[in-house]
Design a protein around this motif. Structure first.
Motif, PDB file in Angstrom:
ATOM      1  N   VAL A  41      40.868  35.387 -42.055  1.00  0.00           N
ATOM      2  CA  VAL A  41      42.172  35.952 -41.717  1.00  0.00           C
ATOM      3  C   VAL A  41      42.102  36.507 -40.299  1.00  0.00           C
ATOM      4  CG1 VAL A  41      44.025  37.514 -42.425  1.00  0.00           C
ATOM      5  CG2 VAL A  41      42.460  36.582 -44.145  1.00  0.00           C
ATOM      6  N   PRO A  42      42.288  35.648 -39.290  1.00  0.00           N
ATOM      7  CA  PRO A  42      42.297  36.141 -37.916  1.00  0.00           C
ATOM      8  C   PRO A  42      43.606  36.868 -37.637  1.00  0.00           C
ATOM      9  CG  PRO A  42      42.757  33.787 -37.948  1.00  0.00           C
ATOM     10  CD  PRO A  42      42.476  34.201 -39.376  1.00  0.00           C
ATOM     11  N   GLY A  43      43.546  38.138 -37.226  1.00  0.00           N
ATOM     12  CA  GLY A  43      44.778  38.905 -37.093  1.00  0.00           C
ATOM     13  C   GLY A  43      44.827  39.753 -35.845  1.00  0.00           C
ATOM     14  N   GLY A  44      46.048  40.131 -35.475  1.00  0.00           N
ATOM     15  CA  GLY A  44      46.262  41.010 -34.339  1.00  0.00           C
ATOM     16  C   GLY A  44      47.620  40.782 -33.707  1.00  0.00           C
ATOM     17  N   SER A  45      48.588  41.663 -33.996  1.00  0.00           N
ATOM     18  CA  SER A  45      49.940  41.571 -33.419  1.00  0.00           C
ATOM     19  C   SER A  45      50.619  40.241 -33.745  1.00  0.00           C
ATOM     20  CB  SER A  45      49.896  41.783 -31.898  1.00  0.00           C
ATOM     21  OG  SER A  45      49.510  43.094 -31.598  1.00  0.00           O
TER      22      SER A  45
ATOM     23  N   ALA B  95      56.248  35.924 -36.903  1.00  0.00           N
ATOM     24  CA  ALA B  95      56.752  34.568 -37.095  1.00  0.00           C
ATOM     25  C   ALA B  95      56.543  33.714 -35.850  1.00  0.00           C
ATOM     26  CB  ALA B  95      58.235  34.610 -37.456  1.00  0.00           C
ATOM     27  N   LEU B  96      56.491  34.358 -34.695  1.00  0.00           N
ATOM     28  CA  LEU B  96      56.383  33.626 -33.434  1.00  0.00           C
ATOM     29  C   LEU B  96      54.962  33.189 -33.124  1.00  0.00           C
ATOM     30  CD1 LEU B  96      58.777  35.798 -31.238  1.00  0.00           C
ATOM     31  CD2 LEU B  96      59.330  33.888 -32.768  1.00  0.00           C
ATOM     32  N   THR B  97      53.967  33.743 -33.804  1.00  0.00           N
ATOM     33  CA  THR B  97      52.577  33.358 -33.547  1.00  0.00           C
ATOM     34  C   THR B  97      51.977  32.520 -34.670  1.00  0.00           C
ATOM     35  OG1 THR B  97      51.643  35.362 -34.565  1.00  0.00           O
ATOM     36  CG2 THR B  97      52.220  35.481 -32.219  1.00  0.00           C
ATOM     37  N   LEU B  98      52.716  32.352 -35.759  1.00  0.00           N
ATOM     38  CA  LEU B  98      52.172  31.662 -36.933  1.00  0.00           C
ATOM     39  C   LEU B  98      51.730  30.248 -36.600  1.00  0.00           C
ATOM     40  CD1 LEU B  98      51.543  31.450 -39.927  1.00  0.00           C
ATOM     41  CD2 LEU B  98      53.966  31.005 -40.359  1.00  0.00           C
ATOM     42  N   GLU B  99      52.549  29.506 -35.881  1.00  0.00           N
ATOM     43  CA  GLU B  99      52.185  28.119 -35.573  1.00  0.00           C
ATOM     44  C   GLU B  99      50.945  28.051 -34.686  1.00  0.00           C
ATOM     45  OE1 GLU B  99      54.101  23.844 -34.260  1.00  0.00           O
ATOM     46  OE2 GLU B  99      55.296  25.659 -34.001  1.00  0.00           O
TER      47      GLU B  99
ATOM     48  N   ARG C 110      53.019  44.022 -37.653  1.00  0.00           N
ATOM     49  CA  ARG C 110      54.102  44.329 -36.723  1.00  0.00           C
ATOM     50  C   ARG C 110      55.260  43.357 -36.873  1.00  0.00           C
ATOM     51  NH1 ARG C 110      51.390  46.123 -30.935  1.00  0.00           N
ATOM     52  NH2 ARG C 110      49.929  47.680 -31.767  1.00  0.00           N
ATOM     53  N   GLY C 111      54.937  42.124 -37.211  1.00  0.00           N
ATOM     54  CA  GLY C 111      55.980  41.122 -37.357  1.00  0.00           C
ATOM     55  C   GLY C 111      56.861  41.335 -38.563  1.00  0.00           C
ATOM     56  N   VAL C 112      56.392  42.153 -39.512  1.00  0.00           N
ATOM     57  CA  VAL C 112      57.192  42.497 -40.687  1.00  0.00           C
ATOM     58  C   VAL C 112      57.841  43.866 -40.495  1.00  0.00           C
ATOM     59  CG1 VAL C 112      57.103  43.039 -43.150  1.00  0.00           C
ATOM     60  CG2 VAL C 112      55.878  41.054 -42.267  1.00  0.00           C
ATOM     61  N   PHE C 113      57.009  44.891 -40.283  1.00  0.00           N
ATOM     62  CA  PHE C 113      57.536  46.254 -40.231  1.00  0.00           C
ATOM     63  C   PHE C 113      58.213  46.577 -38.900  1.00  0.00           C
ATOM     64  CE2 PHE C 113      54.311  46.320 -43.544  1.00  0.00           C
ATOM     65  CZ  PHE C 113      55.039  46.889 -44.576  1.00  0.00           C
ATOM     66  N   GLY C 114      57.953  45.764 -37.878  1.00  0.00           N
ATOM     67  CA  GLY C 114      58.607  45.975 -36.596  1.00  0.00           C
ATOM     68  C   GLY C 114      59.799  45.067 -36.360  1.00  0.00           C
ATOM     69  N   HIS C 115      60.201  44.321 -37.377  1.00  0.00           N
ATOM     70  CA  HIS C 115      61.336  43.406 -37.222  1.00  0.00           C
ATOM     71  C   HIS C 115      62.610  44.206 -36.972  1.00  0.00           C
ATOM     72  CE1 HIS C 115      64.352  40.361 -38.204  1.00  0.00           C
ATOM     73  NE2 HIS C 115      63.394  39.453 -38.074  1.00  0.00           N
ATOM     74  N   PRO C 116      63.454  43.765 -36.040  1.00  0.00           N
ATOM     75  CA  PRO C 116      64.671  44.533 -35.716  1.00  0.00           C
ATOM     76  C   PRO C 116      65.639  44.687 -36.870  1.00  0.00           C
ATOM     77  CG  PRO C 116      64.694  42.363 -34.654  1.00  0.00           C
ATOM     78  CD  PRO C 116      63.309  42.581 -35.169  1.00  0.00           C
ATOM     79  N   MET C 117      65.537  43.828 -37.895  1.00  0.00           N
ATOM     80  CA  MET C 117      66.430  43.924 -39.053  1.00  0.00           C
ATOM     81  C   MET C 117      65.740  44.568 -40.262  1.00  0.00           C
ATOM     82  SD  MET C 117      68.081  40.100 -38.656  1.00  0.00           S
ATOM     83  CE  MET C 117      68.960  40.144 -40.230  1.00  0.00           C
ATOM     84  N   GLY C 118      64.506  45.031 -40.073  1.00  0.00           N
ATOM     85  CA  GLY C 118      63.785  45.691 -41.145  1.00  0.00           C
ATOM     86  C   GLY C 118      62.712  44.821 -41.782  1.00  0.00           C
ATOM     87  N   PRO C 119      61.845  45.420 -42.625  1.00  0.00           N
ATOM     88  CA  PRO C 119      60.704  44.715 -43.220  1.00  0.00           C
ATOM     89  C   PRO C 119      61.086  43.500 -44.059  1.00  0.00           C
ATOM     90  CG  PRO C 119      60.445  47.079 -43.455  1.00  0.00           C
ATOM     91  CD  PRO C 119      61.831  46.863 -42.956  1.00  0.00           C
ATOM     92  N   LYS C 120      62.171  43.607 -44.834  1.00  0.00           N
ATOM     93  CA  LYS C 120      62.568  42.470 -45.673  1.00  0.00           C
ATOM     94  C   LYS C 120      62.884  41.257 -44.812  1.00  0.00           C
ATOM     95  CE  LYS C 120      65.724  41.138 -49.414  1.00  0.00           C
ATOM     96  NZ  LYS C 120      66.821  41.593 -50.305  1.00  0.00           N
ATOM     97  N   ALA C 121      63.591  41.492 -43.723  1.00  0.00           N
ATOM     98  CA  ALA C 121      63.907  40.402 -42.800  1.00  0.00           C
ATOM     99  C   ALA C 121      62.641  39.906 -42.096  1.00  0.00           C
ATOM    100  CB  ALA C 121      64.939  40.871 -41.779  1.00  0.00           C
TER     101      ALA C 121
ATOM    102  N   ILE D  44      63.153  35.681 -32.287  1.00  0.00           N
ATOM    103  CA  ILE D  44      63.203  34.910 -31.048  1.00  0.00           C
ATOM    104  C   ILE D  44      63.997  35.666 -29.989  1.00  0.00           C
ATOM    105  CG2 ILE D  44      64.055  32.792 -29.994  1.00  0.00           C
ATOM    106  CD1 ILE D  44      63.461  31.385 -32.669  1.00  0.00           C
ATOM    107  N   ASP D  45      65.137  36.199 -30.375  1.00  0.00           N
ATOM    108  CA  ASP D  45      65.969  36.956 -29.428  1.00  0.00           C
ATOM    109  C   ASP D  45      65.228  38.181 -28.902  1.00  0.00           C
ATOM    110  OD1 ASP D  45      67.963  35.119 -29.896  1.00  0.00           O
ATOM    111  OD2 ASP D  45      69.104  36.395 -31.262  1.00  0.00           O
ATOM    112  N   GLY D  46      64.504  38.854 -29.800  1.00  0.00           N
ATOM    113  CA  GLY D  46      63.764  40.032 -29.398  1.00  0.00           C
ATOM    114  C   GLY D  46      62.673  39.695 -28.381  1.00  0.00           C
ATOM    115  N   ALA D  47      61.980  38.571 -28.597  1.00  0.00           N
ATOM    116  CA  ALA D  47      60.924  38.153 -27.669  1.00  0.00           C
ATOM    117  C   ALA D  47      61.512  37.772 -26.319  1.00  0.00           C
ATOM    118  CB  ALA D  47      60.143  36.988 -28.266  1.00  0.00           C
TER     119      ALA D  47
END
Length: 235
Positions: free
Chosen positions: A157-161, A164-168, A185-196, A228-231
């Motif tokens: 499990v290589p991880g770090g920041s 969805a944008l780094t998965l590929e 960060r990609g879950v809990f830092g999502h602009p629409m919340g963790p579920k999004a 994508i918009d946030g990035a």
């Protein structure tokens, strides 16, 4: 000393595992899909079995342990006891591996964790935040997956920041689906919340499977589009 991280008065393992175990079962019922509640049981060595039993009885179906602080012998003891997957996290790895003349290469620590019985090993991953050369990350992944006598493979499990944008990128660099992904960060830092945030990860994987670019797939998926918009807004 480690107990203060696991069993604070305002969030004991007993209370936390009861709430999250029930949440896991509720999510499985609502979605019709199996879910994993990964409980961190890192504690003093003489309390590991007790904490394991509490977490599992309350619904944890996988366990996390900070393998290097508690020691590899403690991990081995827990691996012999448990019936659920055991995942190791990498705190202290830099203290072992970053000394140029006297350190131990991180791939050695990965191999030792595999020998101790970890089913999955979280390690410093790709990208600048982990300050780990890509070649070293690849070596650690290889230590998890290569043949090693009768010892079973461990899921790397290589991880770090990640998000969805780094998965590929992670998928392409690993070269197979034999890896775990920890997009905190990609879950809990999502602009629409963790579920999004969680939804955006699944959408990114669907795009990869279908061979579609994230930008094109995001057209009908607002959660992925928000990432994508946030990035783009940070550029």
């Amino acid at each position: 000393m480690m107990r203060c991280l696991l069993d604070v008065d305002w969030s004991t393992l007993v209370e936390r595992s009861q709430v999250l175990g029930e949440a896991r079962r509720r999510a499985e019922k609502q979605t019709g899909e199996p879910k994993i509640y990964l409980a961190n049981v890192t504690d003093e060595v003489d309390r590991l079995i007790e904490q394991h039993d509490i977490a599992v009885s309350n619904g944890a179906n996988a366990l996390l342990i900070n393998a290097l602080p508690v020691g590899l012998s403690a991990v081995r003891m827990l691996a012999r006891h448990t019936k659920v997957p055991l995942i190791g996290h990498f705190p202290f790895i830099a203290a072992f591996s970053r000394m140029e003349k006297y350190g131990i290469h991180s791939k050695v620590m990965t191999k030792l964790q595999r020998l101790a019985g970890l089913d999955s090993i979280i390690m410093p991953g790709f990208g600048s935040r982990m300050m780990t050369p890509e070649e070293e990350v690849q070596e650690n992944i290889a230590e998890c997956l290569q043949d090693f006598g009768h010892i079973r493979r461990s899921l790397p499990v290589p991880g770090g920041s990640d998000s969805a944008l780094t998965l590929e990128t992670v998928y392409r660099k690993v070269g197979s689906v034999d890896f775990g992904f920890v997009p905190g960060r990609g879950v809990f830092g999502h602009p629409m919340g963790p579920k999004a945030g969680a939804a955006s990860i699944r959408q990114a994987w669907s795009a990869i499977k279908e061979g579609i670019s994230l930008e094109r797939y995001a057209a009908g998926h607002p959660e992925l589009q928000a990432m994508i918009d946030g990035a783009q807004g940070k550029k």
